[in-house]
Design a protein around this motif. Structure first.
Motif, PDB file in Angstrom:
ATOM      1  N   MET A 287       0.887  -1.472  -0.429  1.00  0.00           N
ATOM      2  CA  MET A 287      -0.064  -0.563  -0.205  1.00  0.00           C
ATOM      3  C   MET A 287       0.784   1.090  -0.183  1.00  0.00           C
ATOM      4  O   MET A 287       0.689   2.672  -0.693  1.00  0.00           O
ATOM      5  CB  MET A 287      -0.558  -0.236   1.518  1.00  0.00           C
ATOM      6  CG  MET A 287      -1.818   0.583   0.822  1.00  0.00           C
ATOM      7  SD  MET A 287      -3.214   0.569  -0.254  1.00  0.00           S
ATOM      8  CE  MET A 287      -4.223   1.696  -0.092  1.00  0.00           C
ATOM      9  N   LYS A 288       1.707   1.249   0.903  1.00  0.00           N
ATOM     10  CA  LYS A 288       2.805   2.531   0.976  1.00  0.00           C
ATOM     11  C   LYS A 288       3.790   1.981  -0.648  1.00  0.00           C
ATOM     12  O   LYS A 288       3.855   3.937  -1.233  1.00  0.00           O
ATOM     13  CB  LYS A 288       4.110   2.092   1.880  1.00  0.00           C
ATOM     14  CG  LYS A 288       4.819   3.209   1.784  1.00  0.00           C
ATOM     15  CD  LYS A 288       5.898   2.790   2.941  1.00  0.00           C
ATOM     16  CE  LYS A 288       6.991   3.930   3.485  1.00  0.00           C
ATOM     17  NZ  LYS A 288       7.817   3.773   4.159  1.00  0.00           N
ATOM     18  N   GLN A 289       3.664   1.497  -1.652  1.00  0.00           N
ATOM     19  CA  GLN A 289       4.240   1.497  -2.883  1.00  0.00           C
ATOM     20  C   GLN A 289       3.513   2.183  -3.493  1.00  0.00           C
ATOM     21  O   GLN A 289       3.872   3.337  -4.405  1.00  0.00           O
ATOM     22  CB  GLN A 289       4.639   0.112  -3.438  1.00  0.00           C
ATOM     23  CG  GLN A 289       6.180  -0.756  -2.208  1.00  0.00           C
ATOM     24  CD  GLN A 289       6.581  -1.498  -3.050  1.00  0.00           C
ATOM     25  OE1 GLN A 289       5.869  -2.005  -3.357  1.00  0.00           O
ATOM     26  NE2 GLN A 289       7.646  -2.003  -2.459  1.00  0.00           N
ATOM     27  N   LEU A 290       2.168   2.212  -3.613  1.00  0.00           N
ATOM     28  CA  LEU A 290       1.326   2.477  -4.111  1.00  0.00           C
ATOM     29  C   LEU A 290       0.872   3.997  -4.145  1.00  0.00           C
ATOM     30  O   LEU A 290       0.836   4.541  -4.930  1.00  0.00           O
ATOM     31  CB  LEU A 290       0.344   1.682  -4.102  1.00  0.00           C
ATOM     32  CG  LEU A 290      -0.996   2.610  -5.214  1.00  0.00           C
ATOM     33  CD1 LEU A 290      -1.287   2.393  -6.681  1.00  0.00           C
ATOM     34  CD2 LEU A 290      -2.822   1.781  -4.479  1.00  0.00           C
ATOM     35  N   PHE A 291       0.514   4.587  -2.852  1.00  0.00           N
ATOM     36  CA  PHE A 291       1.250   5.679  -2.442  1.00  0.00           C
ATOM     37  C   PHE A 291       2.023   6.637  -2.801  1.00  0.00           C
ATOM     38  O   PHE A 291       1.804   7.419  -3.637  1.00  0.00           O
ATOM     39  CB  PHE A 291       1.052   5.997  -0.740  1.00  0.00           C
ATOM     40  CG  PHE A 291       0.933   7.670  -0.714  1.00  0.00           C
ATOM     41  CD1 PHE A 291       0.435   8.312  -0.398  1.00  0.00           C
ATOM     42  CD2 PHE A 291       2.524   8.048  -0.270  1.00  0.00           C
ATOM     43  CE1 PHE A 291       0.509   9.469   0.064  1.00  0.00           C
ATOM     44  CE2 PHE A 291       2.263   9.159   0.913  1.00  0.00           C
ATOM     45  CZ  PHE A 291       0.660   9.757   0.054  1.00  0.00           C
ATOM     46  N   PHE A 292       3.031   6.102  -2.968  1.00  0.00           N
ATOM     47  CA  PHE A 292       4.218   6.729  -3.479  1.00  0.00           C
ATOM     48  C   PHE A 292       4.419   7.162  -5.187  1.00  0.00           C
ATOM     49  O   PHE A 292       4.667   7.745  -5.650  1.00  0.00           O
ATOM     50  CB  PHE A 292       5.254   6.334  -3.066  1.00  0.00           C
ATOM     51  CG  PHE A 292       6.565   6.386  -1.357  1.00  0.00           C
ATOM     52  CD1 PHE A 292       6.608   7.756  -1.561  1.00  0.00           C
ATOM     53  CD2 PHE A 292       6.359   5.356  -0.866  1.00  0.00           C
ATOM     54  CE1 PHE A 292       6.892   7.753   0.349  1.00  0.00           C
ATOM     55  CE2 PHE A 292       6.776   5.618   0.703  1.00  0.00           C
ATOM     56  CZ  PHE A 292       6.954   7.078   0.493  1.00  0.00           C
ATOM     57  N   VAL A 293       4.083   5.726  -6.005  1.00  0.00           N
ATOM     58  CA  VAL A 293       3.654   5.669  -7.176  1.00  0.00           C
ATOM     59  C   VAL A 293       2.898   6.579  -7.946  1.00  0.00           C
ATOM     60  O   VAL A 293       2.650   7.728  -8.506  1.00  0.00           O
ATOM     61  CB  VAL A 293       3.158   4.755  -7.288  1.00  0.00           C
ATOM     62  CG1 VAL A 293       2.689   4.419  -9.214  1.00  0.00           C
ATOM     63  CG2 VAL A 293       3.985   3.712  -7.731  1.00  0.00           C
ATOM     64  N   VAL A 294       1.396   7.446  -6.707  1.00  0.00           N
ATOM     65  CA  VAL A 294       0.822   8.107  -7.036  1.00  0.00           C
ATOM     66  C   VAL A 294       1.174   9.401  -6.705  1.00  0.00           C
ATOM     67  O   VAL A 294       0.781   9.848  -7.537  1.00  0.00           O
ATOM     68  CB  VAL A 294      -0.597   7.661  -6.142  1.00  0.00           C
ATOM     69  CG1 VAL A 294      -1.612   8.934  -6.481  1.00  0.00           C
ATOM     70  CG2 VAL A 294      -1.859   6.481  -6.630  1.00  0.00           C
ATOM     71  N   ILE A 295       2.055   9.437  -6.627  1.00  0.00           N
ATOM     72  CA  ILE A 295       2.051  10.901  -5.562  1.00  0.00           C
ATOM     73  C   ILE A 295       3.445  11.527  -6.828  1.00  0.00           C
ATOM     74  O   ILE A 295       3.932  12.500  -6.930  1.00  0.00           O
ATOM     75  CB  ILE A 295       3.540  11.023  -4.028  1.00  0.00           C
ATOM     76  CG1 ILE A 295       2.221  10.968  -2.900  1.00  0.00           C
ATOM     77  CG2 ILE A 295       3.934  12.306  -4.202  1.00  0.00           C
ATOM     78  CD1 ILE A 295       1.343  11.980  -2.858  1.00  0.00           C
TER      79      ILE A 295
END
Length: 60
Positions: A1-9
């Motif tokens: 989930m944390k990786q998805l957040f960074f991709v979106v950012i």
């Protein structure tokens, strides 16, 4: 989930940077050139597809 957040950012930052760059004269020329090259490429792929499709249809 944390990786998805960074991709979106990263995507959001990329779009924001591209928007700012596109507002400059040099950036507008750059994106116009990229757009023209992408259209030429997709046109060539479509022409190749149509050509091959016609070739296959005549072989029947």
């Amino acid at each position: 989930m944390k990786q998805l957040f960074f991709v979106v950012i990263g995507v959001v930052i990329g779009f924001a940077a591209a928007h700012r760059i596109a507002n400059t004269p040099g950036g507008a020329r750059f994106f116009a050139d990229v757009d023209a090259r992408a259209k030429a490429f997709t046109g060539a792929v479509a022409d190749g597809y149509r050509s091959r499709d016609a070739e296959l249809r005549t072989d029947d």
